[in-house]
Design an enzyme around this catalytic site. Structure first.
Site, PDB file in Angstrom:
ATOM      1  CB  ILE A 176      11.807  80.068  19.702  1.00 57.75           C
ATOM      2  CG1 ILE A 176      10.990  79.307  18.651  1.00 57.75           C
ATOM      3  CG2 ILE A 176      11.704  81.581  19.476  1.00 57.75           C
ATOM      4  CD1 ILE A 176      11.428  79.515  17.224  1.00 57.75           C
ATOM      5  CG  ASP A 198      14.149  76.212  29.981  1.00 59.55           C
ATOM      6  OD1 ASP A 198      14.238  76.414  28.760  1.00 59.55           O
ATOM      7  OD2 ASP A 198      13.377  75.367  30.480  1.00 59.55           O
ATOM      8  N   GLY A 200       2.483  80.570  19.175  1.00 58.90           N
ATOM      9  CA  GLY A 200       1.648  79.555  19.806  1.00 58.90           C
ATOM     10  C   GLY A 200       0.534  80.156  20.636  1.00 58.90           C
ATOM     11  CB  SER A 234       3.149  80.668  13.992  1.00 63.03           C
ATOM     12  OG  SER A 234       2.504  80.682  12.728  1.00 63.03           O
ATOM     13  CB  CYS A 235       7.580  79.483  11.620  1.00 64.41           C
ATOM     14  SG  CYS A 235       6.652  77.965  11.919  1.00 64.41           S
ATOM     15  CG  ASN A 236       3.746  77.293   8.822  1.00 66.15           C
ATOM     16  OD1 ASN A 236       4.493  77.116   7.870  1.00 66.15           O
ATOM     17  ND2 ASN A 236       3.486  76.361   9.718  1.00 66.15           N
ATOM     18  CG  HIS A 287       6.729  74.375   8.365  1.00 68.56           C
ATOM     19  ND1 HIS A 287       6.378  73.233   9.030  1.00 68.56           N
ATOM     20  CD2 HIS A 287       6.851  75.325   9.333  1.00 68.56           C
ATOM     21  CE1 HIS A 287       6.294  73.478  10.340  1.00 68.56           C
ATOM     22  NE2 HIS A 287       6.585  74.745  10.544  1.00 68.56           N
ATOM     23  CG  ASN A 326      10.237  74.593  11.969  1.00 64.68           C
ATOM     24  OD1 ASN A 326      10.796  73.986  11.039  1.00 64.68           O
ATOM     25  ND2 ASN A 326      10.210  74.157  13.203  1.00 64.68           N
TER      26      ASN A 326
END
Lengths: 344, 344, 344, 344
Positions: free
Chosen positions: B14, B35, B112, B141-143, B222, B303
Site C-alpha cells: 500500500i 520503513d 487493518g 480495508s479493500c473489501n 478478491h 486489493n
C-alpha cells in the site's frame, strides 16, 4: 433373494467408487466394469480381480497389450447385469442410453447428464419412492446432492423459506495432470443462477434456491456458503437439530482443528476411510449462525464420493429390491460406514 | 496555495502506491517515505530519488549498508510533513498514533486497524464531509471499501433493502514468498458474519449487510458474490444505472473475454496501468442478474490498489484543501486515470 | 534511411510485446497487427490506435461487432510490410510461411516451431551475422534463448565443458483461465533430454548440454538449475565475470530480498517496467557456487518477454538495416531499457 | 521373545504413521503416543484406542476437555517403553534427548535434527549394522533417504562415480492450512549445495553428490531430477538392474499413465494403501535415459511415508532384536506391503 447384478460403465473417479461400494452390499454383486482406457486405473482393477470389459471394440487390443485380462465387451457385460451404472464422461451417456435399453438393462446416470435424459432425478432422502420400478434415473451431481440434503433437511423441519448459496468449486479432480486446471485465479460462472440451484428443483420442485458458482485454484473438494431465510425466527439449536435429523450430513467443528477443505481430507485418512472418501456433507457446526429468521452456514462437498451412497440407493429403487427408503439408506450407510459426527 | 506535504510510513504494497499517487497530485508533495526494511523495495525507492527515512534508529545502519541514502529518521520526516499516511503492518499503527500526535501531524490509518483507533472510518463517496478537518481517520480495508462503493450506490439510488455477500479472498499478496500462503485448499473464516460486513457500518451505519469470507489458493485479488434484496422490483437496467452513477465502479464483461480474476490483471497490463493497478471495483455487467426485487452480481477487488484513491481523498479531507467531496474525487480520479468502463 | 515496416501476426502474449517493442525502435514502424480474436486484447489494441487486421476473413465480422475498427485483412497488412513476425500458436505458422513467401515478405517465427521450418535458429549474441539477409529465421523459445545466453557466455569465456540443467517450467501463461493449468502437482516431461538442450544446438552446434524439464503449479515464469563442468578450475569471480561480459543477463541477489520467482515480478513493477516485463535472464549472483571445475547456479526466465529483444534484432538481421550484431543489440537494449543489474 | 515396547512422541504426519507401522510388527507393541495437541488428530487416535499421553503437564487439561482419555504424561509413557521415536517438530528433539536418556530409553530422531545430535544417521539398506545396540540414531530426512537408496543402489552395483540432483520440494504438508504455503511461485534455496547432498554423506561418507533444492507451489510430494556420471559406459538395462536389486525402490512408467506426482497419489488410493502412503521411491522406468557413462532419471519422494520403514528398522537395530539387516528389511516390507513394481 438373488443378488442384483450391477455393471459399471466408466471406471473413473465415480465408477471406481461405485464398483467398490457395490461389492460391499449384501444384496448386490458386481457383474463387471467397462472402460476404454488401459492405464494404471484399469490395470489395478484387473489385477484386483474385477471383471474388466472393453467398452468399445477398439479398446480391447490396447487393454490386452497393457496386461489387462479383458473379460469381454460391453454387450457381454450388460447380458450378465440387471442394472448398469453409467459413469462415462458427459455427452457419452446419451448415446449409451439406447444401448442399455436395447439390452433390457435398467440404467442409472449421473449429474453431468440433463434431467431430460431420464425424466427422473434422484436423491435418496428426497424422492426414493418415485424411482421404484423405473427403468432409469439420474443421480444428481455432487453439488446438487448436497443442496437437496441440506435444504431438504430444513424443509422437512418446516424451516425453509428461501436460500441463496455461493459454490466455490474445485478446478479439477485430484488425479488430473493435463487438463482443466487453473493457476492463480478464480473463475466465476458466466450465468447467475448457476445450474445447481435450478437442478435441485428436479428433485424438490418447489425449492426457492439461487446459486452462484465460481471455480478456485484447488482440487480437493467444493465449499458452499449459504444464507437461508427461515419460515420463522428460530434458535441455533433448532436449525442444528433439523440438519441432525437428516441423513448423510455430518458435523465438523473448527474448534476441533477442522479449519479448511484439506482438514477433512486428513481426517478421513486418519479414520482409515477407503480412498480417503467422505460421503457425508461436512457442515461446520460451530460456524453456523442464526439471527432471527436468518441462518448462515458453510459446508464441504467431497465431490468424488458424495453421490456414491445415492447411487447404491438408486440401484435398490430401480430394481425394487428394497421398497422402504429409510431401510435402503440404512443398509447403504452401514455398509460404507457413514457417520453423523466424525469425532463425537 | 501551498502543496500539502505528505509522509508515508511503511513502504509495502500500500505504501508504495500511496507514494506514487501523492506525486501525481497537483496539490500535494511527497515529503518522504519511512520503513525498517532494506531490501530491493527500499533500494528501488531510494535510487528513484524518493527521500527514504529509517522508521527506527536500528534500521538506519542496515539501510545504509544496502546502499540506501537515508534521509533521516521518522521524526525528521514528520517534522517536514502536514499529514502522514500510516501503511505499517497491523498493530504497529496503534503505537504510531501517539508519535504522530506528538509531532502535530494529521494521520491516516488503514483497514487493518480498528475503527476505535481514530473514531472515524472513511470512504470518499460516502462520508468525505465528516472527515473535514479531523486530525485522523481510517481508510477502510479493500473489501470494505468495495462494499461501501457498491451497496452505497444501490442505497443512493433508493434500491437497497439488504445484502448478503460471500468474499473469496486471495491467500497472500503477490510478492510474498515465505508466509501466509495456502496450498490446494479453501479456508473459511470461523465466524459468520465476517468482519467486513459490520465494518461497512462504520461508514454507512444503517446498512443491512452480512458477509461470509473464505480464503482461496491464489494471490491475484478478491472476488465477491452478492445477493441483494431491493426495496422494490426493478429492472436490470435500473440496477446497472445505480452502479453507473457511483464513482469508482467499472463494468467488465465476460463477453469481452474478462472471464476470471487474472483477466483483468492482463487487461490492466494491456492498458499500461502503472504496477498493473486496478483502482476500480470491476463489476461483471453481463453476469448481473435481476429477478423482481432480487439482484445478483459478482465483482473483483484488486486489493493492492483499491484504497489508493480513497487515501488521496482522505488527505484532502483531513487537511481541508478541498471541501467538496465530488471535486476531490474528480481530481484524484483524473490524476490516476480511473475509468467507468475499460473497453467502451 | 526508411524505417522497416513490421507486421505482427498473432497478438497474444508474445505478439503484443513485439508490437510494443517495434514502436520503440527508431528504425522501424509498426505496419499493423493481425489476429482472429475479438476479445479485450484486440479491443484495447484498436482503441490504442494500432492498425488491427483480421487474420482470416471469418474473423472480420465478429471483430467489427466488438467495436474493433478493422484495418483490413492479412494480405493488406503484408502488402504494407517488409517483414512479418509470426506470433500465432504452434502449427499455424507452418501454413502461414507459404502465405508470407507468396507476399514477398520476410518472416520471423518463434520457438514453438521446428528448426526445419526455416533452417535457421536465432539468438542475437550467438549468430546474428548468419541471419543477415535471410528470408526467414526462427527466434528460439524462451528457455532455449536463456540457455544460449548463459552457456554462450561461459563458452565465450573459454570456460564451458558441459552442462546439465533442470528446467522448472510454469504451467500456463498468467492470463489463461481455461486451459493448460495444473493443480497441486509437478509434471515431468516423458523424455530426457527435454527438447530445450538439443534445441540450443540449432544455434551453437557443439554445446554439450542436456536438459530435464518439469512443469510446476505456477504461472509466473520458469526457473532453471544448472550444473556446469568447466574446462578448468576457476574462481567464482571468473565465472561471474563471464556472465557479466555477455548481454542480457542481469544479476539478482537473495540478500536484496529477491528470493523467489515472484520477487522479480514485484521488482519489475517497482522499476516501472511496461507490463512488468523482464527481458533479461535473472541470475542469482549470491547463489552461484564454484568448486574447482564445477559451477552451480540458478536463474529465472520470464517467458513472456525474454525473446522480445531477440525478435527486434532478428528484424534488423533479416532486413540488413544493421549489419553489426553488437550495434543492433545495443540499440534494442537501450530502447527497451535492459539492465545488467537491477539494483546496482 | 518379548515384543519391543515403542513410544511415539509427537503424533503428526510422521508420528501417526510410525504408530500405525509399529502396530503391524510382530516383534513390537505400541506403548503409546504423546503430543501437546488436542485437535482432531489426537481425538481420532484416542477414540481408536491408542494410549494418548500428554507430552507436557499443560497439555493434559485441554486434551481432557476435548474428550481425550489421557493415559498419563510423557514420563509414564517412557517408563513403559524400550525405545522412543521422537517425531516432534525441529529443535524440540534436542531438549527431549536428555529426557529420554534420563529415562533410560533408547531414542530415534528424525531428519529435521542434525547428525551431531546422535552421532549416527540411519538408512537401513546402507548402515543398519552400525546402529546395532546404539542408544540413539537419526533416521535421515525423506529426501536424504531417497538419495541414499538410489545412489546407494548404483554404488552397490559399482556404477556410481558422481551425481548431481535437483530437488523440487513440496511447499507444505497436505493437512496444513495456515502456514508455510506459497502461492504462484518457486522458491530456490539460497545456498548450493542444499543440505540434502551433504547429509547423505552422514550415511555413505564417500558419496560425490551435490544437490540444488527449490520449493514449488504444491503439497503432494517431492520430485527429484538426477544426472549421474557412471564409473563406465553402461546400458540402460544395467542401470535399471542396479535399481531393481536395491530395496524400497519401485518402478513406475509414464506409459501406464503415471505422468505426474498426483498420478501415484491416485494409484496408491486405487491400491488401497492406508493413508494413500507410498513408502517406496517411485522411479520412472521409461523416463530413465543412459548415454554412455551418463545416466538421467527422475523419481518421486512421498515425504510423509518414505521414512516409516526406515524407522521400523531403526527400532530393530537399536534394540538388537534383529541383527540381520536384510531380515529386518524383509519383515518391515512384508508387514507394510512394499512393492518393487506397482503394476507388474
Amino acid at each position: 433373494m438373488n443378488r442384483i447384478r450391477v455393471a459399471v460403465n466408466g471406471y473413473g473417479v465415480i465408477g471406481k467408487r461405485v464398483a467398490d461400494a457395490v461389492r460391499l452390499q449384501e444384496d448386490m454383486t458386481l457383474a463387471g466394469v467397462a472402460d476404454i482406457v488401459d492405464d494404471y486405473r484399469l490395470q489395478v482393477a484387473a489385477r484386483a480381480g474385477l471383471p474388466v470389459h472393453a467398452a468399445t471394440p477398439q479398446a480391447e487390443a490396447p487393454m490386452r497389450a497393457a496386461g489387462i485380462a479383458v473379460a469381454g465387451g460391453l454387450s457381454e457385460l450388460l447380458a450378465q447385469s440387471d442394472v448398469v451404472v453409467d459413469c462415462t464422461p458427459k455427452k457419452v451417456a446419451a448415446i449409451n442410453k439406447g444401448v442399455y435399453e436395447a439390452a433390457g438393462v435398467k440404467a442409472i446416470f449421473h449429474g453431468g447428464e440433463s434431467h431430460a435424459l431420464t425424466g427422473h432425478s434422484f436423491v435418496a432422502q428426497a424422492n426414493y419412492a418415485s424411482a421404484l420400478g423405473r427403468s432409469s434415473t439420474r443421480v444428481v451431481s455432487c453439488n446438487t446432492t448436497s443442496i437437496v440434503r441440506t435444504l431438504g433437511a430444513l424443509r422437512t423441519a418446516g424451516l425453509l423459506k428461501r436460500a441463496r448459496g455461493t459454490l466455490i468449486r474445485r478446478a479439477s479432480d485430484p488425479w488430473e495432470a493435463h487438463a482443466d486446471g487453473i493457476v492463480n485465479t478464480v473463475v466465476p460462472e458466466k450465468v447467475i443462477p448457476s445450474h445447481q440451484g435450478p437442478d435441485a428443483r428436479t428433485v424438490i420442485p418447489d425449492l426457492d434456491v439461487v446459486t452462484i458458482a465460481v471455480k478456485a485454484a484447488h482440487n480437493s473438494s467444493h465449499l458452499h456458503t449459504w444464507w437461508v431465510e427461515l419460515t420463522r425466527p428460530a434458535t441455533r439449536d433448532e436449525v442444528l437439530a433439523a440438519f441432525r435429523a437428516a441423513p448423510r450430513i455430518a458435523f465438523v467443528r473448527s474448534s476441533d482443528g477442522i479449519v479448511a477443505l484439506n482438514s477433512t481430507v486428513e481426517l478421513m485418512s486418519d479414520l482409515g476411510r477407503p480412498r480417503g472418501d467422505m460421503w457425508e456433507v461436512a457442515l461446520w457446526e460451530d460456524v453456523l449462525a442464526v439471527d432471527g429468521d436468518q441462518a448462515y452456514y458453510t459446508y464441504q462437498v467431497f465431490n468424488q464420493a458424495i453421490v456414491i451412497p445415492e447411487t447404491i440407493d438408486a440401484i435398490r429403487a430401480l430394481t425394487g429390491i428394497e421398497t422402504d427408503p429409510a431401510r435402503s439408506i440404512a443398509k447403504t450407510d452401514a455398509s460404507l460406514g457413514l457417520r453423523r459426527d466424525f469425532l463425537r
